[in-house]
Each structure stands twice: as C-alpha cells, then as structure tokens.
Design an enzyme around this catalytic site. Structure first.
Site, PDB file in Angstrom:
ATOM      1  N   HIS A 121       0.797  -1.234   0.000  1.00  0.00           N
ATOM      2  CA  HIS A 121       0.000   0.000   0.000  1.00  0.00           C
ATOM      3  C   HIS A 121       0.834   1.290   0.000  1.00  0.00           C
ATOM      4  O   HIS A 121       0.818   2.056  -0.946  1.00  0.00           O
ATOM      5  CB  HIS A 121      -0.921   0.023   1.241  1.00  0.00           C
TER       6      HIS A 121
HETATM    7  O1  RIB Z   1      -5.217  -0.319   4.648  1.00  0.00           O
HETATM    8  C1  RIB Z   1      -3.823  -0.242   4.439  1.00  0.00           C
HETATM    9  C2  RIB Z   1      -3.209   0.797   5.322  1.00  0.00           C
HETATM   10  O2  RIB Z   1      -3.404   0.421   6.683  1.00  0.00           O
HETATM   11  C3  RIB Z   1      -1.677   0.911   5.150  1.00  0.00           C
HETATM   12  O3  RIB Z   1      -1.278   2.224   5.431  1.00  0.00           O
HETATM   13  C4  RIB Z   1      -1.138  -0.029   6.191  1.00  0.00           C
HETATM   14  O4  RIB Z   1       0.161   0.354   6.661  1.00  0.00           O
HETATM   15  C5  RIB Z   1      -2.140   0.172   7.300  1.00  0.00           C
HETATM   16  O5  RIB Z   1      -1.747   1.332   8.030  1.00  0.00           O
END
Ligand code: RIB
Ligand code: CA
Length: 311
Positions: A241
């Site tokens: 992500h």
């Molecule tokens: O949903 C993904 C996000 O949530 C990313 O930033 C991961 O690190 C968690 O914080």
C-alpha cells in the site's frame, strides 16, 4: 520535479518500505517523519520509524511522536497483519538517535508555516489523527501546503477492515472527514489502486537478490506482511500500500487518476469509515480530491527495486 515532504506514518512494514523509497530518492527531501498510533501502538510506531530512518543511514531525519489514539474513538490496531512489533519479518536494532520531543502536530505546523507557501507536501500513510490535529492548530496549513498525498480509502474494492472501510480511514473517520474537507490539494491512493501492486514471489525475489542489508530487511517484511492478504485474497503476494504514495510523487505517469468528490462516513456503525466516492458525479458536489485508481505495477516495482539498490 523535487519534493520536500513530511511522512506521517504507523510502521508497519509497508510504511517502512515507503520511508526507505523516499530516503533513497534524490528528488525527495524528507523534512521529517511523524508517527501516529495505527498498525501498532504509538510507542512502537515511533520507535519503528526511528529504526527505519537509521536503517537508511539517515538518523539526521527528525522523528516526532503524535497521537496515541484517534480523536474520539478507541484505538484499533492491526497486529494480525503486521505482527506484534509492527515490523515483524526483519530484526532491526533498537533506535540509537533520540525521539524529537516536538509533538507531531506541532512539527507539521512549524515546518509548513516556516517554509514558503506551496513547497511542503504532506504524505500520510496511516490514520489521519496527527493531520487533523495539525489542521485544528493551524487551519492555514491547508492552503499553504503544496498538497496532501495519502494512502487511504476504497471504492469498488470494498474495505479491508469492514466490508465498507479501509483501515486508515476506519481507525479515525472523524480525522479523515476533517482532512478531506480542509480545502488542501488532496490526492489519495485507495485500495482500488494498492490491490494492483502485489508483492509477488518474483518481485520479492528481485529485491532480495540485491543482497544488501536494506534489501534483506525489505524482502523479509514483504514475506511476513503478505501472508495475511495472500490467505484472504488467494493471491500471489499482498498489496504493497504505502510506497505507492511516494511513487506517485516520483513517477506520476505510472498512475491513472480522476478528480472526484469524496465524503467520509462517521455516523453509521455499519459503514463507519467508508470513503464515499462520487465517481459518476451524480451528487453534483465539487470534486475535493484526486483519486489514483490504477497503477502500472511492473513499473512501480521496477522503480522501487532500482531505488532500494541505492541504499
Ligand atoms: O489499509 C492499508 C493501510 O493500513 C496501510 O497504510 C497499512 O500500513 C495500514 O496502516
Ligand atoms: Ca500505514
């Protein structure tokens, strides 16, 4: 194009890789890293952020701690994804440099107000509590920032914490609602995009083959971090992500984007934290954000691998 950025983060293996990508890229000056409670509690996220900047040989980068819980709700964490340390998968030494004693929100306000308008970009990779607190302290940062480029939200992909909500928005929906309504130039990278960037075995192997201390840590994080999503989605690899936020600054042409009106659900227990995206403009609401809804995943991982090799 060059960028001076503040990274707001809850490391978290994907956060850690995003921080390394930023520190490895000459186009980016990391003015500071601000930690917030999210994937794991604040005591861990602030120490993990310090571990990561030191792994990159950048103990000079200030790391500040911020909110240890959301604005009004109890904290929800994600050890089931990130492990109890938040950085399971690689064993980094305890940080050597001290935590900067400024509160994260104060650091954000001080840094943005102390520099020329339009020169600082804020990159939140976590629940938006620190950003909301900074906006409450000094609303003028919204117009003074070059922009906010954040990881969060979901549209057609659905949520990853509930059927409706993505984790960063779910944890502190009130903070997210304030950020999306603040008037800053907002770009967001939702699950619809991040789920196209999977840490496949081949991509992880290419990073491990760099055979450096940084690359071994990153590959170990990828192997650990992906296992939950591989089991959930039945995929080869899990979505990486947060580094996509940094890639959006470095190589915007890797992404497809659209201006949309986004609202955050804060009332309904069923859909709390849902990012309601008016993709077709049916409400007539003025768009308040740019959604990066697709990415060239091979191009992203080629960029990531090339940059990590520099550390
Ligand atoms: O949903 C993904 C996000 O949530 C990313 O930033 C991961 O690190 C968690 O914080
Ligand atoms: Ca994160």
């Amino acid at each position: 194009m060059s960028h001076a950025i503040i990274i707001d983060t809850d490391p978290g293996q994907d956060d850690a890789i995003a921080i390394l990508l930023a520190l490895a890229s000459p186009e980016i000056e990391v003015l500071g890293v601000t930690a917030v409670a999210g994937n794991v509690p604040l005591a861990l996220t602030q120490a993990n952020a310090r571990r990561v900047v030191e792994l990159a040989g950048r103990a000079d980068v200030p790391v500040c701690a911020g909110a240890d819980r959301p604005l009004i709700r109890p904290l929800v964490t994600a050890e089931y994804v990130h492990g109890k340390t938040g950085l399971d998968g690689a064993d980094l030494p305890a940080p050597a440099a001290p935590l900067d004693q400024r509160h994260a929100a104060d650091f954000i306000v001080e840094t943005v107000m102390g520099r020329e308008p339009g020169t600082v970009t804020l990159c939140p990779l976590a629940p938006l509590t620190n950003v909301a607190l900074a906006l409450a302290k000094e609303p003028r940062i919204a117009s003074r920032l070059a922009g906010i480029v954040l990881m969060g939200g979901a549209m057609r992909e659905g949520g990853n914490v509930t059927p409706a909500a993505e984790f960063n928005i779910y944890v502190d929906p009130e903070a997210a609602a304030r950020v999306f309504a603040c008037g800053a130039d907002i770009t967001f990278v939702p699950l619809d995009c991040t789920h196209q960037a999977l840490t496949t075995a081949a991509r992880t192997a290419a990073i491990r083959a760099l055979d450096t201390r940084v690359a071994r840590a990153v590959a170990g994080w990828m192997d650990f971090f992906e296992r939950f999503d591989e089991a959930k989605y039945g995929t080869d690899g899990g979505p990486l992500h947060d580094p996509l936020v940094i890639a959006a600054l470095l190589a915007p042409d890797l992404f497809a984007q659209k201006r949309v009106a986004v609202s955050i659900e804060t009332d309904s227990p069923l859909t709390r934290g849902m990012s309601v995206v008016d993709w077709w403009g049916v409400t007539g609401a003025e768009p308040n954000a740019t959604m990066l809804h697709a990415v060239d995943a091979d191009g992203f991982f080629a960029l990531l691998t090339e940059r990590l090799a520099r550390l």
